[in-house]
Scaffold this motif. Structure first.
Motif, short mmCIF file in Angstrom:
data_model
loop_
_atom_site.label_atom_id
_atom_site.label_comp_id
_atom_site.label_asym_id
_atom_site.label_seq_id
_atom_site.Cartn_x
_atom_site.Cartn_y
_atom_site.Cartn_z
N MET A 53 4.51 28.19 -9.37
CA MET A 53 5.46 27.48 -10.22
C MET A 53 6.55 26.84 -9.36
O MET A 53 7.68 27.29 -9.34
CB MET A 53 6.03 28.39 -11.32
N PRO A 54 6.18 25.75 -8.70
CA PRO A 54 7.14 25.07 -7.82
C PRO A 54 8.38 24.60 -8.58
O PRO A 54 8.31 24.31 -9.77
CB PRO A 54 6.34 23.87 -7.29
N VAL A 55 9.48 24.54 -7.87
CA VAL A 55 10.75 24.13 -8.46
C VAL A 55 10.77 22.61 -8.59
O VAL A 55 10.63 21.89 -7.61
CB VAL A 55 11.91 24.61 -7.57
N LEU A 56 10.94 22.12 -9.81
CA LEU A 56 11.00 20.68 -10.06
C LEU A 56 12.44 20.16 -10.02
O LEU A 56 12.68 18.99 -9.75
CB LEU A 56 10.40 20.36 -11.44
N ALA A 57 13.36 21.05 -10.35
CA ALA A 57 14.77 20.65 -10.34
C ALA A 57 15.61 21.91 -10.29
O ALA A 57 15.17 22.99 -10.72
CB ALA A 57 15.11 19.86 -11.60
N VAL A 58 16.78 21.77 -9.74
CA VAL A 58 17.70 22.91 -9.68
C VAL A 58 19.11 22.38 -9.79
O VAL A 58 19.39 21.25 -9.35
CB VAL A 58 17.48 23.72 -8.37
N SER A 85 5.55 23.65 -18.19
CA SER A 85 6.74 23.91 -17.36
C SER A 85 7.67 24.88 -18.06
O SER A 85 7.52 25.16 -19.24
CB SER A 85 7.48 22.59 -17.08
N MET A 86 8.65 25.38 -17.31
CA MET A 86 9.68 26.19 -17.96
C MET A 86 11.02 26.00 -17.24
O MET A 86 11.08 25.51 -16.13
CB MET A 86 9.29 27.66 -18.03
N GLU A 87 12.05 26.40 -17.96
CA GLU A 87 13.40 26.31 -17.39
C GLU A 87 14.02 27.70 -17.40
O GLU A 87 13.87 28.43 -18.37
CB GLU A 87 14.25 25.36 -18.26
N MET A 88 14.69 28.03 -16.30
CA MET A 88 15.38 29.31 -16.24
C MET A 88 16.86 29.09 -16.03
O MET A 88 17.28 28.09 -15.43
CB MET A 88 14.78 30.16 -15.12
N GLU A 89 17.65 30.02 -16.53
CA GLU A 89 19.10 29.96 -16.36
C GLU A 89 19.57 31.19 -15.58
O GLU A 89 19.01 32.26 -15.73
CB GLU A 89 19.80 29.92 -17.72
N SER A 106 17.01 26.32 -13.11
CA SER A 106 15.89 25.79 -12.33
C SER A 106 14.78 25.41 -13.30
O SER A 106 14.58 26.08 -14.31
CB SER A 106 15.39 26.81 -11.30
N ARG A 107 14.08 24.33 -12.99
CA ARG A 107 12.95 23.90 -13.80
C ARG A 107 11.70 24.04 -12.94
O ARG A 107 11.72 23.67 -11.77
CB ARG A 107 13.14 22.45 -14.27
N HIS A 108 10.64 24.60 -13.53
CA HIS A 108 9.43 24.89 -12.78
C HIS A 108 8.21 24.28 -13.44
O HIS A 108 8.07 24.36 -14.66
CB HIS A 108 9.21 26.41 -12.71
N GLU B 59 23.00 19.37 -7.62
CA GLU B 59 21.76 19.29 -8.39
C GLU B 59 20.73 18.51 -7.59
O GLU B 59 21.08 17.59 -6.84
CB GLU B 59 21.99 18.67 -9.77
N VAL B 60 19.49 18.89 -7.75
CA VAL B 60 18.40 18.23 -7.04
C VAL B 60 17.20 18.11 -7.97
O VAL B 60 16.90 19.03 -8.72
CB VAL B 60 17.92 19.04 -5.81
N GLU B 61 16.56 16.96 -7.91
CA GLU B 61 15.26 16.79 -8.56
C GLU B 61 14.23 16.64 -7.45
O GLU B 61 14.39 15.78 -6.57
CB GLU B 61 15.25 15.50 -9.39
N PHE B 62 13.19 17.45 -7.51
CA PHE B 62 12.16 17.42 -6.48
C PHE B 62 10.97 16.62 -6.98
O PHE B 62 10.44 16.89 -8.05
CB PHE B 62 11.74 18.86 -6.14
N LYS B 63 10.56 15.63 -6.20
CA LYS B 63 9.49 14.73 -6.63
C LYS B 63 8.18 15.05 -5.93
O LYS B 63 7.16 15.27 -6.54
CB LYS B 63 9.87 13.28 -6.32
N GLU B 64 8.22 15.05 -4.62
CA GLU B 64 7.00 15.26 -3.82
C GLU B 64 7.45 16.05 -2.60
O GLU B 64 8.35 15.64 -1.88
CB GLU B 64 6.48 13.89 -3.36
N PRO B 65 6.80 17.17 -2.35
CA PRO B 65 7.30 18.03 -1.27
C PRO B 65 7.18 17.41 0.12
O PRO B 65 6.21 16.73 0.42
CB PRO B 65 6.45 19.29 -1.38
N ALA B 66 8.19 17.65 0.93
CA ALA B 66 8.14 17.26 2.35
C ALA B 66 7.40 18.34 3.11
O ALA B 66 7.49 19.52 2.76
CB ALA B 66 9.55 17.10 2.90
#
Lengths: 142, 142, 142, 142
Positions: A53-58, A85-89, A106-108, B59-66
């Motif tokens: 469940m990679p982090v999509l946003a934090v 996906s899911m969101e955690m607080e 965090s969004r996963h 805040e960060v949005e992750f698009k494609e991993p480095a």
């Protein structure tokens, strides 16, 4: 809200004499791992079943810095859940006095090991049911 | 947008075989430090004048991993400026093909070493003028 | 001695107001990666050929702490080479005045991706020849 | 030997799928801090009395890599003590089966906050007596 307690280490601090802000995001990770374990599964085992469940946003808001050797309590809940996906607080508080250090989200995404999206409800219904229960419990206790 | 180039190190990766998400926030820090330096000041010198700009939110949005050993270009601009705080925006791209890895924001308070708010325009007008110029240049080039 | 230059980041410091000691070992890694690249190969490519060189041992002597925003020069050489392992030596100096911050060593095994020992000379003679050349050059210039 | 138990976090791993080697040195720090606390003092309090014990040297031998989510037990003892410095020894083992992951040493100077050497026995006899007791207990149990 599930809670886990950690102590701020020397290597967590920076020359501002407080815990470096990026480390909160590391400890969010620790909190969600312990949350999953406390509820009866293990993220390590999930990975073995080709799930990630990679982090999509934090995002984090910093209120009051945590300092060296302080015990901090990290609260964690599932705030949103969809099929993909899911969101955690999170809340980080001082163990001693309950003061809020930081809160965040965090969004996963749900993916396989190759980081391809997985429709969790269909492909791994037990895992989906697990997260659904956590989400429902999180919603009730709010 | 100011740009600085970094290479993803082995110690930046995790067992998902990509750069760990918390490290983007570390490299935002590197980017804003280099931005300030490139424009003629130094954050290290600012600190010597009893100034700090702690992170209030990120805040960060992750698009494609480095991935390991990849060169990444971190763009950085001042997106908002007030007398007491500022906001910066970031973009992390692949140097090779320009693909977006992540984008994010950080909000900073202006404080003294004791982390007490400082009305920058009044107390350190030169520093304020410096950030104002960067903010204006950031707005124009957008 | 091959040399690479880095700048001490805010996130590298701790509340002792200097670079945290564990980070020297991270930057030894950066130095050996850049050394290999400068000499015409790439550790990332080596990994793709099912080769790894895990750290078997590391030691550091700390002389004078490096501080925030300081440019440090990390020197690196191959001090020993056998069919199954090698040893590298490092020196970390101030770019400004050449003062020694730290010196150290790392010992590496030659393995495949599964961390099983590989007799390099036999299995990957080109790679062995590469390290042999570096070792000889390191010995001559000493 | 004093022992503290930790769990390898996701952010501790690297793309070799094991705990990154530099993190052992971070967790040596955690172990010695907990050792001091378990014996009745606190390094945080020591710092408030203008005492520090910067790392002068560190060495680690890596035997078998620790993996994600594994519980590791870090043993710690004072192996040498003089008026101006001390040496500590560490062992990192698997909690599950006792297998040795790594062992190491750290050497520490006794200094004040400004990193100037302090003759501990004369200047802070209680602290010296504390370390002396730990050293004696460490020697007996060996």
């Amino acid at each position: 809200m599930f809670e886990t307690t950690l102590r701020v280490q020397y290597f967590d601090t920076d020359k501002m004499m407080v815990m470096h802000h990026a480390n909160y995001i590391r400890y969010f990770e620790t909190a969600r791992t312990e949350y999953i374990r406390a509820e009866g599964m293990s993220y390590a085992d999930m990975e073995k079943e080709d799930f990630q469940m990679p982090v999509l946003a934090v995002e984090v808001e910093f209120k009051e810095p945590a300092v060296y050797d302080e015990e901090i309590v990290i609260g964690c809940r599932i705030s949103k859940l969809s099929h993909a996906s899911m969101e955690m607080e999170y809340e980080v508080r001082s163990k001693e006095n309950g003061k809020l250090h930081a809160k965040g989200k965090s969004r996963h995404g749900f993916t396989n090991r190759a980081l391809r999206p997985v429709p969790l409800k269909k492909k791994q219904p037990e895992m989906y049911a697990f997260f659904k229960r956590l989400h429902e419990e999180s919603s009730e206790e709010k």
